[in-house]
Design an enzyme around this catalytic site. Structure first.
Site, short mmCIF file in Angstrom:
data_model
loop_
_atom_site.label_atom_id
_atom_site.label_comp_id
_atom_site.label_asym_id
_atom_site.label_seq_id
_atom_site.Cartn_x
_atom_site.Cartn_y
_atom_site.Cartn_z
N LYS A 1 -42.24 1.11 4.57
CA LYS A 1 -41.01 0.38 4.92
C LYS A 1 -41.18 -0.52 6.15
O LYS A 1 -40.19 -0.95 6.76
CB LYS A 1 -39.81 1.33 5.16
CG LYS A 1 -39.48 2.29 4.05
CD LYS A 1 -39.53 1.72 2.67
CE LYS A 1 -38.45 0.77 2.30
NZ LYS A 1 -38.65 0.24 0.90
N GLY B 1 -42.78 -3.52 6.02
CA GLY B 1 -42.84 -4.93 5.61
C GLY B 1 -44.18 -5.22 4.96
O GLY B 1 -44.65 -6.36 4.91
N ARG C 1 -42.70 -1.17 12.54
CA ARG C 1 -41.30 -1.57 12.67
C ARG C 1 -40.59 -0.54 13.54
O ARG C 1 -41.03 0.63 13.55
CB ARG C 1 -40.73 -1.59 11.25
CG ARG C 1 -39.29 -1.96 11.09
CD ARG C 1 -38.93 -1.82 9.61
NE ARG C 1 -37.61 -2.32 9.31
CZ ARG C 1 -37.03 -2.21 8.11
NH1 ARG C 1 -37.67 -1.63 7.12
NH2 ARG C 1 -35.83 -2.70 7.90
N LYS D 1 -36.37 -4.38 -1.89
CA LYS D 1 -36.60 -4.75 -0.49
C LYS D 1 -35.32 -5.41 0.03
O LYS D 1 -34.74 -6.27 -0.65
CB LYS D 1 -37.75 -5.75 -0.35
CG LYS D 1 -39.01 -5.38 -1.09
CD LYS D 1 -39.72 -4.19 -0.50
CE LYS D 1 -40.80 -3.72 -1.45
NZ LYS D 1 -41.45 -2.50 -1.06
N GLY D 2 -34.92 -4.98 1.21
CA GLY D 2 -33.71 -5.56 1.80
C GLY D 2 -32.44 -4.92 1.27
O GLY D 2 -31.40 -5.57 1.16
N1 LIG Z 1 -39.75 -11.47 3.39
C1 LIG Z 1 -39.22 -10.27 3.22
N2 LIG Z 1 -38.45 -10.00 2.16
C2 LIG Z 1 -37.93 -8.77 1.99
N3 LIG Z 1 -38.14 -7.74 2.82
C3 LIG Z 1 -38.90 -7.97 3.89
C4 LIG Z 1 -39.47 -9.24 4.14
N4 LIG Z 1 -40.17 -9.15 5.28
C5 LIG Z 1 -40.05 -7.91 5.73
N5 LIG Z 1 -39.28 -7.18 4.91
C6 LIG Z 1 -38.93 -5.79 5.11
O1 LIG Z 1 -39.81 -5.01 4.33
C7 LIG Z 1 -39.19 -3.75 4.19
C8 LIG Z 1 -39.89 -2.98 3.09
O2 LIG Z 1 -41.14 -2.63 3.60
P1 LIG Z 1 -42.39 -2.34 2.68
O3 LIG Z 1 -42.66 -3.50 1.80
O4 LIG Z 1 -43.50 -1.93 3.57
O5 LIG Z 1 -41.85 -1.13 1.84
S1 LIG Z 1 -42.71 -0.08 0.98
O6 LIG Z 1 -43.25 0.91 1.89
O7 LIG Z 1 -43.74 -0.83 0.25
O8 LIG Z 1 -41.71 0.51 0.07
C9 LIG Z 1 -37.74 -4.08 3.92
O9 LIG Z 1 -36.97 -3.02 4.42
P2 LIG Z 1 -35.44 -2.82 4.02
O10 LIG Z 1 -34.71 -4.03 4.51
O11 LIG Z 1 -35.01 -1.62 4.72
O12 LIG Z 1 -35.41 -2.70 2.54
C10 LIG Z 1 -37.52 -5.37 4.70
O13 LIG Z 1 -36.77 -5.21 5.84
#
Ligand SMILES: Nc1ncnc2c1ncn2[C@@H]1O[C@H](COP(=O)(O)OS(=O)(=O)O)[C@@H](OP(=O)(O)O)[C@H]1O
Length: 416
Positions: free
Chosen positions: A161, A163, A242, A367-368
């Protein structure tokens, strides 16, 4: 004689011409079908290679189509992967071990800290003698595809989580990066399948291209540093970090989306809320004790082989973070601000749409996600809990991620 006169017709001039034409047309047909079947078997690799070249010249279409395909494939794979399902809920054994380890580690941190140089100790040398693979051993599997499958030279090892998907997708825009779309989980769940299995998952690369993968759970897997070191001691490791409090909420949000019946974040975060006793063994909280996990990695790898990406800056300044990542990987700075735009609906930076494509280049809906509202008092207590570990992490990495500023702001606004 009658027979002779009937066969002698083949020796006469006109039929010989017909025979020649017939043989010729047969040969041409045979040649045509041979070439067709050869072309079909090579078609995909040719496109791929051409696409790579096309990127460097002017033909963008094939490259874009291929990238779009890979992109949407990876989107599908990231939605509710096995990884996401199981990492959040660790096995009882792992949980107990982790709890014990966390508690012991927290206790030992009361004593004077180790010097940074002391981490890269003799265990590494012993390990290398026993398990290391040479470069030539790593480069064996040549496929029908152009290039060859290689073990990764760089891995995004964490954090969950943080990014990590956004970073990998941005890196895949680079023509010198080839990465596997889904998470292989080799060093935590599939290690017994062996290096050949792992290598086979990788895409083929051409000379000068880097093979990569991302599996965020490696960062918190006890055996991962040793195992990765035994595969390639010179590997480059990328860790997207993060604010641990936001990360924990994001982690919880993901679990909640699949298991709506789980207790509230506030309940899970405490062993005893009245006493203010935080449950550091809860995986959503434990993952955020970055200093604890980093210590294991520093026993095998020097800091020069690790690069820390700020998950927060990856959202507000993706191009800035990408510049540093490309430098670390020894790549030309090809992925720049020209590749990103801020998508207001999504609330995140997305990769720019190629002109001829309507496929969205933002990450999928996993994501997001909207985070649930957490009691501000619980958030404040968690910031307090993480503060010493964050400080230790800043000291170990030589980087200040300024998560305390966010905490201060949140505390202030929750008091208002
Ligand atoms: N460009 C872009 N678009 C969407 N999301 C973005 C982006 N950059 C960073 N993030 C943040 O990435 C978070 C998810 O992290 P991961 O990809 O490492 O998650 S996972 O561990 O693979 O499930 C995700 O966390 P959440 O917002 O809590 O869903 C995002 O905050």
């Amino acid at each position: 004689m009658a027979f002779w006169s009937s066969t002698s017709i083949f020796t006469s001039k006109v039929p010989r011409k017909i025979l020649f034409m017939f043989t010729l047309s047969l040969s041409v047909t045979y040649l045509f079908y041979s070439l067709m079947s050869c072309y079909n078997s090579l078609q995909f690799p040719l496109q791929e290679n051409y696409a790579y070249q096309g990127r460097l010249v002017t033909e963008e279409t094939t490259f874009v189509t291929l990238r779009e395909k890979l992109y949407s494939a990876s989107q599908g794979l990231t939605e509710f992967t096995e990884a996401e399902r199981t990492t959040a809920v660790s096995t009882v054994k792992d949980h107990a071990e982790a709890e014990q380890r966390t508690v012991e580690w927290i206790r030992t941190q009361a004593s004077p800290t180790k010097s940074a140089t002391g981490y890269h100790n003799t265990a590494v040398e012993k390990e290398h003698q026993e398990f290391s693979t040479t470069d030539s051993e790593l480069r064996v599997n040549c496929t029908m595809d152009y290039g060859e499958k290689k073990l990764p030279q760089a891995i995004i090892i964490g954090v969950k989580k943080g990014g990590t998907r956004a970073l990998l997708e941005a890196l895949r825009v680079h023509p010198d990066v080839r990465a596997v779309g889904n998470e292989p989980h080799f060093f935590d769940r599939n290690y017994e399948k062996g290096l050949d299995w792992y290598r086979d998952l990788m895409p083929s690369t051409l000379e000068g291209q880097i093979t990569m993968e991302k599996t965020p759970s490696y960062f918190v897997t006890n055996h991962a540093p040793k195992r990765i070191h035994s595969m390639a001691r010179d590997i480059k490791l990328i860790i997207v970090v993060r604010n641990p409090v936001t990360r924990a909420i994001s982690d919880y949000t993901q679990t909640l989306s699949k298991k709506p019946e789980i207790p509230t974040f506030e309940v899970l975060a405490f062993k005893n809320r009245t006493l203010g006793l935080i449950d550091a063994s809860w995986s959503a909280l434990r993952i955020g004790i970055y200093a604890l996990h980093l210590e294991s990695w520093m026993q095998y790898f020097p800091l020069s082989q690790m690069h820390f990406v700020s998950g927060e800056r990856l959202i507000v300044d993706p191009a800035g973070e990408m510049a540093k990542v490309q430098d670390f990987l020894g790549l030309k700075r090809i992925v720049t601000d020209k590749h990103f735009y801020f998508n207001k609906t999504k609330g995140f930076p997305c990769l720019k749409k190629p002109e001829d494509s309507s496929t969205p280049r933002c990450l999928g809906k996993s994501k997001g996600r909207t985070h649930p509202k957490i009691d501000p008092d619980v958030i404040r207590r968690l910031h307090k809990f993480y503060k010493p570990f964050n400080m230790m992490f800043y000291q170990m990495t030589g980087q200040n991620f300024e998560w305390e500023l966010e905490g201060d702001n949140e505390s202030r606004s929750s008091q208002d």
